[in-house]
Design an enzyme around this catalytic site. Structure first.
Site, PDB file in Angstrom:
ATOM      1  N   GLU A  47       0.856  -1.191   0.000  1.00  0.00           N
ATOM      2  CA  GLU A  47       0.000   0.000   0.000  1.00  0.00           C
ATOM      3  C   GLU A  47       0.886   1.233   0.000  1.00  0.00           C
ATOM      4  OE1 GLU A  47      -3.862   2.164   2.021  1.00  0.00           O
ATOM      5  OE2 GLU A  47      -2.907   0.535   3.137  1.00  0.00           O
ATOM      6  N   GLU A  72       4.538   5.178   3.715  1.00  0.00           N
ATOM      7  CA  GLU A  72       3.930   6.466   4.044  1.00  0.00           C
ATOM      8  C   GLU A  72       5.049   7.458   4.304  1.00  0.00           C
ATOM      9  OE1 GLU A  72       1.875   9.425   4.368  1.00  0.00           O
ATOM     10  OE2 GLU A  72       0.518   7.691   4.342  1.00  0.00           O
ATOM     11  N   ASP A  99      10.537   7.602   0.081  1.00  0.00           N
ATOM     12  CA  ASP A  99       9.970   8.122  -1.154  1.00  0.00           C
ATOM     13  C   ASP A  99       9.306   6.995  -1.929  1.00  0.00           C
ATOM     14  OD1 ASP A  99       9.961  10.402  -3.281  1.00  0.00           O
ATOM     15  OD2 ASP A  99      10.730   8.641  -4.333  1.00  0.00           O
ATOM     16  N   ASP A 122      -2.766  12.027  -2.246  1.00  0.00           N
ATOM     17  CA  ASP A 122      -2.830  13.493  -2.228  1.00  0.00           C
ATOM     18  C   ASP A 122      -3.045  14.000  -3.655  1.00  0.00           C
ATOM     19  OD1 ASP A 122      -2.399  16.251  -1.993  1.00  0.00           O
ATOM     20  OD2 ASP A 122      -0.875  15.984  -0.448  1.00  0.00           O
ATOM     21  N   LYS A 126      -3.489  22.304  -6.681  1.00  0.00           N
ATOM     22  CA  LYS A 126      -3.023  23.507  -7.366  1.00  0.00           C
ATOM     23  C   LYS A 126      -2.190  23.123  -8.590  1.00  0.00           C
ATOM     24  CE  LYS A 126      -2.980  26.395  -3.223  1.00  0.00           C
ATOM     25  NZ  LYS A 126      -2.170  27.261  -2.321  1.00  0.00           N
ATOM     26  N   ASP A 158     -11.190  10.828  -4.452  1.00  0.00           N
ATOM     27  CA  ASP A 158     -12.434  11.598  -4.369  1.00  0.00           C
ATOM     28  C   ASP A 158     -12.338  12.862  -5.208  1.00  0.00           C
ATOM     29  OD1 ASP A 158     -10.483  12.710  -2.401  1.00  0.00           O
ATOM     30  OD2 ASP A 158     -12.089  14.187  -2.141  1.00  0.00           O
ATOM     31  N   THR A 192     -11.234   3.074   4.607  1.00  0.00           N
ATOM     32  CA  THR A 192     -10.190   4.037   4.950  1.00  0.00           C
ATOM     33  C   THR A 192     -10.779   5.187   5.748  1.00  0.00           C
ATOM     34  OG1 THR A 192     -10.394   5.522   3.042  1.00  0.00           O
ATOM     35  CG2 THR A 192      -9.086   3.515   2.731  1.00  0.00           C
TER      36      THR A 192
END
Length: 215
Positions: A47, A72, A99, A122, A126, A158, A192
Site C-alpha cells: 500500500e 507512508e 519516497d 494526495d 493547485k 475523491d 479508509t
C-alpha cells in the site's frame, strides 16, 4: 472514556518477541528480499500512502497468509500505525517511511507483488503542484514492473480533477488491462479514514482496478 494518545507518546510498547514493524529504508537494501524481510515466503501486497492505516491493518488481519508492505511519508501517521500494529500484535506488516518512487522504481523486485493499493492519494490540486502527483505514466510503468503476472493495482480518489488524470494514464499503460469492477471487497467509505470522512461530506468516489497482462 479512554485517554487520547498524543503522537509523541507513540513509542513501541513492551512486547514479548514482537518484531518492530517499522523498517529503515537503508535496512531494505538495494533490492528487498521478501523472505528475509518477513521470515517466510508468501504473497506480497503493497500500500502506497497508508495514512492512518485502517485498510492496511484490516487487510493484514483478513489475509494472514499474505505479507504487507506499507509506505507512508507523513511521520505522525507512521508512528500512529506502528503503535496500532504493536497493540494488535500483527506480524505480517512492515512499514517504511521513504519516497514512493524510490521504493517502486528501485527496491521492490520485479514481478514480486500480488497487489498494490493506492487509496485517496494526495491530489495536489493547485496546478503548480501537479508535478508532485503520484500517478503518472512513469508511475504506471513502475507498477507494471513490480506486479507479478496477473497481479492487480487498486486506485481510488475523491478528487474529480485527479480522476481525470488517473483514468487515462492507467488506461494507456502498456501491460495493464482495466478490470470491470473495483477489486477491493467492502465499501470504500468504510475501508479508509479518508473514505469515511469524504462519505460524510457527500463526496463521490472514483475507483479502478487494473491487472498486469504480461510477464
Amino acid at each position: 472514556m479512554g485517554r487520547s494518545i498524543r503522537i509523541q507518546e507513540l513509542s513501541a510498547p513492551e512486547t514479548e518477541q514482537m518484531p518492530d514493524p517499522l523498517v529503515e529504508p537503508e535496512a531494505l537494501g538495494e533490492t528487498i528480499g521478501w523472505k528475509e524481510l518477513f521470515g517466510r515466503s508468501a504473497p506480497v501486497e503493497v500500500e502506497i500512502g497508508f495514512g492512518k492505516g485502517r485498510y492496511l491493518i484490516h487487510a493484514a488481519q483478513a489475509r494472514p497468509e499474505a505479507d504487507f508492505l506499507g509506505r507512508e511519508w507523513a511521520l505522525p501517521f507512521v508512528r500512529l500505525v506502528r503503535y496500532r500494529i504493536y497493540r494488535r500484535r500483527i506480524r505480517n506488516v512492515k512499514l517504511v517511511r521513504a519516497d514512493a518512487l524510490d521504493i517502486l522504481g528501485q527496491r521492490i523486485p520485479a514481478g514480486s507483488v500480488r497487489a498494490m493499493h493506492v487509496l485517496f492519494p494526495d491530489p495536489w490540486p493547485k496546478k503548480r503542484h501537479h508535478k508532485r502527483r503520484l500517478v503518472s505514466p512513469g508511475f504506471a510503468q513502475m507498477v507494471v514492473r513490480v506486479l507479478e503476472p496477473g497481479g492487480a493495482i487498486n486506485v481510488a480518489t475523491d478528487h474529480a480533477g485527479y480522476a481525470e488524470v488517473i483514468e487515462p494514464t492507467l488506461d494507456a499503460a502498456q501491460g495493464l488491462e482495466r478490470l470491470p469492477g473495483f477489486g477491493l471487497d467492502g465499501d470504500l467509505a468504510e475501508l479508509t479514514n479518508y473514505g469515511t470522512k469524504y462519505a460524510r461530506e457527500g463526496r463521490s468516489f472514483h475507483a479502478w482496478s487494473y491487472r498486469k497482462t504480461r510477464g
